[in-house]
Design an enzyme around this catalytic site. Structure first.
Site, PDB file in Angstrom:
ATOM      1  N   ASP A 199      -4.571  76.983 -79.435  1.00 12.01           N
ATOM      2  CA  ASP A 199      -3.140  76.911 -79.140  1.00 12.01           C
ATOM      3  C   ASP A 199      -2.290  77.466 -80.284  1.00 12.01           C
ATOM      4  O   ASP A 199      -1.396  76.798 -80.790  1.00 12.01           O
ATOM      5  CB  ASP A 199      -2.812  75.428 -78.863  1.00 12.01           C
ATOM      6  CG  ASP A 199      -1.368  75.197 -78.494  1.00 12.01           C
ATOM      7  OD1 ASP A 199      -0.822  75.987 -77.715  1.00 12.01           O
ATOM      8  OD2 ASP A 199      -0.785  74.214 -79.007  1.00 12.01           O
ATOM      9  N   GLU A 444     -11.468  70.049 -82.588  1.00 10.48           N
ATOM     10  CA  GLU A 444     -11.700  69.845 -81.151  1.00 10.48           C
ATOM     11  C   GLU A 444     -12.863  70.664 -80.609  1.00 10.48           C
ATOM     12  O   GLU A 444     -12.727  71.389 -79.614  1.00 10.48           O
ATOM     13  CB  GLU A 444     -10.408  70.112 -80.366  1.00 10.48           C
ATOM     14  CG  GLU A 444      -9.289  69.168 -80.806  1.00 10.48           C
ATOM     15  CD  GLU A 444      -8.108  69.106 -79.850  1.00 10.48           C
ATOM     16  OE1 GLU A 444      -8.041  69.931 -78.919  1.00 10.48           O
ATOM     17  OE2 GLU A 444      -7.260  68.207 -80.031  1.00 10.48           O
ATOM     18  N   TYR A 497      -3.325  62.703 -77.677  1.00  7.01           N
ATOM     19  CA  TYR A 497      -1.906  62.855 -77.307  1.00  7.01           C
ATOM     20  C   TYR A 497      -1.478  61.802 -76.298  1.00  7.01           C
ATOM     21  O   TYR A 497      -1.130  62.103 -75.167  1.00  7.01           O
ATOM     22  CB  TYR A 497      -1.669  64.288 -76.827  1.00  7.01           C
ATOM     23  CG  TYR A 497      -1.708  65.235 -78.018  1.00  7.01           C
ATOM     24  CD1 TYR A 497      -0.546  65.515 -78.718  1.00  7.01           C
ATOM     25  CD2 TYR A 497      -2.904  65.752 -78.481  1.00  7.01           C
ATOM     26  CE1 TYR A 497      -0.574  66.319 -79.851  1.00  7.01           C
ATOM     27  CE2 TYR A 497      -2.948  66.559 -79.606  1.00  7.01           C
ATOM     28  CZ  TYR A 497      -1.774  66.838 -80.284  1.00  7.01           C
ATOM     29  OH  TYR A 497      -1.804  67.619 -81.410  1.00  7.01           O
ATOM     30  N   GLU A 533      -4.368  64.047 -85.226  1.00  5.70           N
ATOM     31  CA  GLU A 533      -3.274  64.664 -84.465  1.00  5.70           C
ATOM     32  C   GLU A 533      -2.711  63.660 -83.476  1.00  5.70           C
ATOM     33  O   GLU A 533      -3.467  62.992 -82.762  1.00  5.70           O
ATOM     34  CB  GLU A 533      -3.746  65.893 -83.655  1.00  5.70           C
ATOM     35  CG  GLU A 533      -4.032  67.126 -84.479  1.00  5.70           C
ATOM     36  CD  GLU A 533      -4.388  68.351 -83.625  1.00  5.70           C
ATOM     37  OE1 GLU A 533      -4.006  68.414 -82.439  1.00  5.70           O
ATOM     38  OE2 GLU A 533      -5.065  69.243 -84.171  1.00  5.70           O
TER      39      GLU A 533
END
Ligand code: BDP
Length: 654
Positions: A199, A444, A497, A533
């Site tokens: 990303d 990740e 998230y 994160e």
């Protein structure tokens, strides 16, 4: 590079230790000294894009033999900078494949007689071939890492020398990071499209400085430093490698360690093995920012290469921070004291220059990091510039140093070799920085399969074999009970998230979910855990009350829910850090989930604070005041933080 089908990169200055992994040598950060000169080749270069369907044309037609302007119309291109955002043309921004750079330079006559001449690149993304006066001098693959070549026999006096660089941004299944290229029909025919799952925008070009530097013919090639502390005494173990013809002389090094003020605090003269230990009384250890009034203390190690006939054959200086690291099942310690990490995931990213080195930006970023009271960041998702590592040393900012492996999948031997090589190059470059406190071997990765299990076992063990003094981590995002990589790490980092990708809009589900997941990771592995994160995209200036996703209110509330979870977790002992995603907004590839890029920054892309930045500042200084007796908090935060302290000590529910 598959399109171009270049052979496996074995750059100059690289030798093979086994059949797979090249071992880096040299590459000391170029510094002037009494025996060394450094000359910048930064500036405006000439630039040409290759035809995407004819990427090898320039090689076949030997464009490197003369000025590029003789074969193509060139455009001016700044170095260092990504080339993508310099023009007004989407074709340049989205170019896939090779581009060419060149420029000319002079050298003084005495360089040829007395010196070795080197060319060094801070980084070119993704891979590069370099020619000097039409002769290939180095090839290098993997962005964000330096490479160099000796060019003493390639440069000439009395003529303007030509340097030509071919750079390829193509990412494939066996590159680090991975990507793929496909052909798509367009209104005008067909085109090549680069796809990747990570990303951030795949910026490319000559991203960091290019320098010419000189060394003597017999020179200091490499320096390794390790440090220890016992009571008030520090030790600096050094090991030097030299290269060149020693003749029949016995070679040794004289080493001085100087304080910040310039006084010699320890000296040593080595034997022919060129290593030894400096003992420092009343040592000033290297401490993280705000953990000690004198944080980021650096000594200056001055190494002079000598032989029985001559002193000061070569002189090289290196800043050294004296500190120890230790970790166990529940804590991470620096100089024997427990550390709680508070910081960010970041990107090297800004308007116009993309990932190009920008000293104004680095300086501003460190000012903001200190303003907000953070003590750490992760170099998500690749190695950051050497200049920023030096800033981190000086400012006491702890670095989780990440290699360029993002979303790693489709595990195979070729990928493994390249992954290991990226770690080898990273450790070679950064091992002497006191600020580097952990190695992150991936972000990740897809870790649910058995193949991921053995792959990450190998990568983690390889990392430890190169540097047993720092713990190994990776930012994991598979479900804790499905992941197969965590057991190979020393410290578990996880990205999640909550309230964004997971249960968007549900601020009321965050505290429980964060706590449950952190506890599960710890239960499964019995290791320290940190959250690497969490965050929410936020459009600066969008206000919606009650908090609604994408608004400043939502980001701030989502943060405070996480803070509550972290405070609860901190009380159980093994939870060692919190990292917001992201420090600043950054560019990504085009997608309908990204409004002009990823907006999870607490600062905008031009580094102005969103509401959450002010909240985070209170949080980070509050933590500092609670955890470090010597913490000085800014006067404008005093009232808030004293109240928070009071609240924290009176509310202990889990
Ligand atoms: C995480 C990635 C990071 C992304 C972030 C996001 O590690 O690179 O930018 O998500 O989507 O999964 O904002």
């Amino acid at each position: 590079m598959a399109i171009v089908a270049y052979a496996v990169t074995i750059a100059f200055g690289v030798i093979l230790i086994n059949s797979e992994i090249p071992q880096t040598t040299g590459l000391l950060y170029p510094r002037e000294s009494e025996t060394r000169e450094v000359r910048s080749l930064d500036g405006i270069w000439n630039f040409v894009q290759s035809d995407q369907y004819n990427v090898t044309q320039g090689i076949r037609e030997r464009w490197y033999k003369d000025d590029l302007s003789k074969v193509r119309k060139t455009i001016p291109m700044p170095v260092p900078a990504s080339y993508n955002d310099i023009g007004e043309d989407a074709g340049l921004r989205d170019h896939v494949g090779t581009v060419w750079y060149d420029r000319r330079f002079f050298i003084p006559k005495y360089w040829l007689k007395e010196k070795r001449v080197w060319i060094r690149f801070g980084s070119v993304h993704y891979d590069a071939i370099v020619w000097v006066n039409g002769v290939q001098v180095v090839k290098h693959e993997i962005g964000h890492l330096p490479f160099e070549a000796e060019i003493s026999n390639n440069v000439l006096y009395g003529k303007e020398n030509l340097i030509t660089v071919l750079c390829d941004n193509a990412l494939l299944q066996t590159t680090i990071p991975q990507g793929s290229i496909s052909e798509k029909p367009t209104d005008n025919g067909v085109t090549l499209i680069q796809s990747y799952t990570f990303d951030f925008f795949n910026y490319a070009g000559i991203h960091r400085s290019v320098v010419l530097y000189t060394t003597p013919k017999l020179y200091i090639e490499d320096v390794t430093v390790k440090t220890d502390l016992a009571d008030k005494n520090g030790s600096v173990h050094y090991e030097v490698k030299v290269n060149g013809d020693k003749g029949n002389w016995l070679t040794y090094v004289k080493v001085n360690l100087r304080s910040k003020e310039g006084d010699i605090v320890a000296s040593h003269k080595s034997g022919p093995e060129l290593k030894g230990t400096l003992k420092v009384e009343n040592v000033k250890p290297w401490w993280p920012y705000l953990m000690h009034p004198e944080y980021g203390y650096l000594y200056n190690l001055e190494i002079s290469l000598c032989n029985d006939e001559q002193e000061d054959i070569d002189i090289y200086r290196l800043k050294v921070g004296i500190r120890t690291l230790a970790w166990d099942k529940s804590s991470f310690r620096i100089n024997g004291e427990k550390v709680y990490l508070r910081g960010f995931g970041r990107h090297e990213d800004s308007d116009i220059r993309g990932k190009g080195l920008d000293l104004a930006l680095i300086t501003k970023d460190f000012n903001l990091i200190k303003w907000i009271g953070a003590n750490a960041y992760r170099t998500s998702h690749y190695p950051y510039s050497e200049e920023s590592m030096q800033f981190a040393d000086e400012n006491g900012i702890m670095i989780i140093d990440e290699c360029p492996s993002v979303d790693t999948d489709n595990f195979g031997q070729a990928l493994l070799d390249k992954h290991k090589s990226s770690i080898e190059q990273l450790i070679h470059r950064d091992r002497n920085h006191p600020s580097v406190v952990m190695w992150s071997i991936a972000n990740e990765p897809r870790t649910k399969s058995l193949s991921a299990d053995s792959y990450f076992e190998k990568v983690a063990n390889f990392t430890r074999s190169l540097d047993p003094t720092r713990p190994v981590t990776a930012a994991l995002n598979a479900a804790a009970d499905e992941d197969k990589a965590g057991k190979h790490l020393d410290i578990i980092s996880f990205n999640r998230y909550n309230g964004w990708y997971r249960n968007p809009g549900r601020l009321d589900m965050i505290i429980r979910n964060v706590m449950d997941e952190a506890k599960l990771w710890n239960k499964l592995h019995n290791k320290p855990v940190l959250m690497s994160e969490y965050g929410a995209d936020t459009v600066a200036g969008l206000h919606l009350l009650p908090a609604f996703i994408w608004s400043e209110e939502y980001q701030a509330t989502l943060f405070s829910k996480h803070f509550k979870a972290f405070d609860n977790l901190r009380k159980v002992g093994w939870f060692i850090g919190e990292f917001v995603w992201n420090f600043a907004d950054f560019k990504t590839e085009q997608s309908y989930t990204r409004v002009g890029g990823n907006k999870k920054g607490i600062f905008t892309r031009n580094r102005q604070p969103k509401a959450a930045a002010h909240l985070l500042r209170k949080r980070y200084f509050g933590l500092c005041q609670e955890l470090n007796s010597s913490c000085q908090i800014p006067s404008d935060l005093y009232l808030y933080i004293t109240e928070r302290e009071h609240h924290y000590h009176n509310h202990t529910e889990l």
